[in-house]
Design a protein around this motif. Sequence first.
Motif, mmCIF file in Angstrom:
data_model
loop_
_atom_site.group_PDB
_atom_site.id
_atom_site.type_symbol
_atom_site.label_atom_id
_atom_site.label_comp_id
_atom_site.label_asym_id
_atom_site.label_seq_id
_atom_site.Cartn_x
_atom_site.Cartn_y
_atom_site.Cartn_z
ATOM 1 N N GLN A 1 24.004 10.177 -37.246
ATOM 2 C CA GLN A 1 22.990 9.126 -37.141
ATOM 3 C C GLN A 1 23.256 7.987 -38.123
ATOM 4 O O GLN A 1 23.025 6.822 -37.805
ATOM 5 C CB GLN A 1 21.603 9.728 -37.328
ATOM 6 C CG GLN A 1 21.272 10.685 -36.175
ATOM 7 C CD GLN A 1 19.823 11.088 -36.156
ATOM 8 O OE1 GLN A 1 19.268 11.384 -37.205
ATOM 9 N NE2 GLN A 1 19.223 11.115 -34.990
ATOM 10 N N ALA A 2 23.747 8.313 -39.296
ATOM 11 C CA ALA A 2 24.156 7.255 -40.225
ATOM 12 C C ALA A 2 25.302 6.456 -39.621
ATOM 13 O O ALA A 2 25.343 5.219 -39.723
ATOM 14 C CB ALA A 2 24.570 7.866 -41.562
ATOM 15 N N TYR A 3 26.234 7.149 -38.988
ATOM 16 C CA TYR A 3 27.357 6.488 -38.318
ATOM 17 C C TYR A 3 26.839 5.511 -37.261
ATOM 18 O O TYR A 3 27.324 4.383 -37.157
ATOM 19 C CB TYR A 3 28.259 7.541 -37.673
ATOM 20 C CG TYR A 3 29.429 6.989 -36.890
ATOM 21 C CD1 TYR A 3 30.682 6.831 -37.484
ATOM 22 C CD2 TYR A 3 29.293 6.638 -35.543
ATOM 23 C CE1 TYR A 3 31.763 6.337 -36.763
ATOM 24 C CE2 TYR A 3 30.358 6.128 -34.823
ATOM 25 C CZ TYR A 3 31.591 5.984 -35.438
ATOM 26 O OH TYR A 3 32.655 5.484 -34.720
ATOM 27 N N LYS A 4 25.826 5.944 -36.507
ATOM 28 C CA LYS A 4 25.281 5.103 -35.439
ATOM 29 C C LYS A 4 24.639 3.842 -36.016
ATOM 30 O O LYS A 4 24.815 2.743 -35.490
ATOM 31 C CB LYS A 4 24.245 5.898 -34.639
ATOM 32 C CG LYS A 4 23.833 5.226 -33.337
ATOM 33 C CD LYS A 4 24.982 5.214 -32.346
ATOM 34 C CE LYS A 4 24.545 4.667 -30.989
ATOM 35 N NZ LYS A 4 25.685 4.582 -30.055
ATOM 36 N N VAL A 5 23.893 3.997 -37.100
ATOM 37 C CA VAL A 5 23.270 2.835 -37.737
ATOM 38 C C VAL A 5 24.337 1.870 -38.240
ATOM 39 O O VAL A 5 24.253 0.655 -38.029
ATOM 40 C CB VAL A 5 22.346 3.268 -38.889
ATOM 41 C CG1 VAL A 5 21.884 2.058 -39.702
ATOM 42 C CG2 VAL A 5 21.142 4.028 -38.351
ATOM 43 N N LEU A 6 25.354 2.400 -38.892
ATOM 44 C CA LEU A 6 26.434 1.560 -39.396
ATOM 45 C C LEU A 6 27.154 0.851 -38.248
ATOM 46 O O LEU A 6 27.523 -0.325 -38.364
ATOM 47 C CB LEU A 6 27.422 2.405 -40.204
ATOM 48 C CG LEU A 6 26.916 2.876 -41.570
ATOM 49 C CD1 LEU A 6 27.756 4.056 -42.074
ATOM 50 C CD2 LEU A 6 26.931 1.734 -42.574
ATOM 51 N N ASP A 7 27.339 1.561 -37.149
ATOM 52 C CA ASP A 7 28.032 0.991 -36.006
ATOM 53 C C ASP A 7 27.216 -0.134 -35.373
ATOM 54 O O ASP A 7 27.773 -1.113 -34.859
ATOM 55 C CB ASP A 7 28.295 2.090 -34.971
ATOM 56 C CG ASP A 7 29.273 1.652 -33.888
ATOM 57 O OD1 ASP A 7 30.047 0.710 -34.132
ATOM 58 O OD2 ASP A 7 29.267 2.267 -32.804
ATOM 59 N N GLN A 8 25.885 -0.025 -35.417
ATOM 60 C CA GLN A 8 25.016 -1.007 -34.774
ATOM 61 C C GLN A 8 24.501 -2.078 -35.734
ATOM 62 O O GLN A 8 23.792 -2.998 -35.316
ATOM 63 C CB GLN A 8 23.834 -0.286 -34.104
ATOM 64 C CG GLN A 8 24.299 0.651 -32.995
ATOM 65 C CD GLN A 8 23.168 1.316 -32.240
ATOM 66 O OE1 GLN A 8 23.295 1.599 -31.059
ATOM 67 N NE2 GLN A 8 22.056 1.594 -32.905
ATOM 68 N N PHE A 9 24.858 -1.961 -37.013
ATOM 69 C CA PHE A 9 24.432 -2.957 -38.009
ATOM 70 C C PHE A 9 25.078 -4.302 -37.696
ATOM 71 O O PHE A 9 26.290 -4.443 -37.601
ATOM 72 C CB PHE A 9 24.847 -2.477 -39.398
ATOM 73 C CG PHE A 9 24.726 -3.522 -40.477
ATOM 74 C CD1 PHE A 9 23.548 -4.218 -40.671
ATOM 75 C CD2 PHE A 9 25.812 -3.796 -41.309
ATOM 76 C CE1 PHE A 9 23.432 -5.180 -41.667
ATOM 77 C CE2 PHE A 9 25.709 -4.748 -42.311
ATOM 78 C CZ PHE A 9 24.523 -5.442 -42.489
ATOM 79 N N GLU A 10 24.235 -5.301 -37.541
ATOM 80 C CA GLU A 10 24.707 -6.654 -37.264
ATOM 81 C C GLU A 10 23.624 -7.646 -37.665
ATOM 82 O O GLU A 10 22.447 -7.452 -37.354
ATOM 83 C CB GLU A 10 25.022 -6.803 -35.772
ATOM 84 C CG GLU A 10 25.588 -8.157 -35.383
ATOM 85 C CD GLU A 10 25.913 -8.247 -33.904
ATOM 86 O OE1 GLU A 10 26.591 -9.215 -33.518
ATOM 87 O OE2 GLU A 10 25.479 -7.362 -33.137
ATOM 88 N N TRP A 11 24.005 -8.706 -38.401
ATOM 89 C CA TRP A 11 23.053 -9.742 -38.761
ATOM 90 C C TRP A 11 23.761 -11.072 -38.891
ATOM 91 O O TRP A 11 24.947 -11.172 -38.557
ATOM 92 C CB TRP A 11 22.249 -9.348 -39.989
ATOM 93 C CG TRP A 11 23.025 -9.153 -41.283
ATOM 94 C CD1 TRP A 11 24.375 -8.992 -41.432
ATOM 95 C CD2 TRP A 11 22.464 -9.082 -42.592
ATOM 96 N NE1 TRP A 11 24.691 -8.820 -42.763
ATOM 97 C CE2 TRP A 11 23.533 -8.869 -43.495
ATOM 98 C CE3 TRP A 11 21.180 -9.161 -43.094
ATOM 99 C CZ2 TRP A 11 23.349 -8.753 -44.865
ATOM 100 C CZ3 TRP A 11 20.993 -9.043 -44.466
ATOM 101 C CH2 TRP A 11 22.061 -8.840 -45.337
ATOM 102 N N THR A 12 23.055 -12.103 -39.344
ATOM 103 C CA THR A 12 23.598 -13.455 -39.349
ATOM 104 C C THR A 12 23.800 -13.954 -40.779
ATOM 105 O O THR A 12 23.228 -13.400 -41.733
ATOM 106 C CB THR A 12 22.640 -14.422 -38.635
ATOM 107 O OG1 THR A 12 21.438 -14.546 -39.422
ATOM 108 C CG2 THR A 12 22.286 -13.914 -37.241
ATOM 109 N N PRO A 13 24.594 -15.017 -40.953
ATOM 110 C CA PRO A 13 24.708 -15.616 -42.287
ATOM 111 C C PRO A 13 23.355 -16.009 -42.875
ATOM 112 O O PRO A 13 23.133 -15.868 -44.076
ATOM 113 C CB PRO A 13 25.596 -16.836 -42.037
ATOM 114 C CG PRO A 13 26.456 -16.442 -40.887
ATOM 115 C CD PRO A 13 25.554 -15.628 -39.998
#
Length: 314
Positions: A266-278
């Motif tokens: 589940q940590a892997y999934k969060v890291l994989d889906q982590f995305e944000w903007t400048p």
Amino acid sequence: MKKHALKLFTLAMVFTLVLAACGGNNSNNNTANNANNSGSNTATEDNNSAAGSDAGKTIKLAYVAWDSEIASTNVIKTVLETKLDMDVELMQVDAGPMWSGIANGSADAMVAGWLPSTHQSYLDEYKDDVVDLGPNLDGTKTGLVVPTYMDITSIEDLLNSEVGEQVDYTITGIEPGAGIMMATETALTEYGLEDWTLLESSSAAMAKELESAYNDEEPIIVTGWTPHWKFAKFDLKYLEDPKGVYGGAEQIHTVVRKGLEEDLPQAYKVLDQFEWTPADMEAVMIEIFDGATPEDAAANWVEANEDKVNEWLK
């Protein structure tokens, strides 16, 4: 005797009825208790499911002490702690040890891989021993940065001795071994600036030198990157790089050790889906610059951006 026998028979019947009644109550109570326990167990299972199988486990996040990476790493730390009930250990290191730590498994993950230019040499070295989950932020850039009040526009302008004398032939850098430092060393060679000095310091020390010079309107040249709070606080510009030493626009990637998906799914999934903007990153950086701790700034951002965080948790 008959009356006595009748009395004993009557008492026996009453006792039997009482036992039957008690038995019925116990049965009902047991049924109710079982129902309550079943409901409680279901709620517990739901809570456990919500917390996730990674709850209570430890994950080690490596990062370099850049303001941008302090922001992103603390945001991920906050999410893993508050949403997955994990224990998060932060490991502040230089760029080389950050990549080698992921490769040898002494660290689990990082959200600080600047590619394809700044950290490309590390990816080339460790690509068989790490898992690149792709970009978590688009629109980054690196290069040499000066205040807009300086009358220069290109790295080639540093060949002018007058410019060199203004800054004592010095470029203020950050930690040795950082990708931008290696690129700047290459730039000094490519542009024939061998007489110049690349001053090693730290991200924080570089920012303080820039702030001091800017407040006094003194000339200064620093290694710079975007996103960074300094572009929101000061009027700055990148020097043009006609030889393309610093490359074009970059991305920041999330990189994890091999086996993390199996060990901490589940940590892997969060890291994989982590995305944000400048803009997201800069909001956290500016709050830290204004005096908040990295932990508080990250927690404030997570609380204010619940919808975006929920996307990472899907």
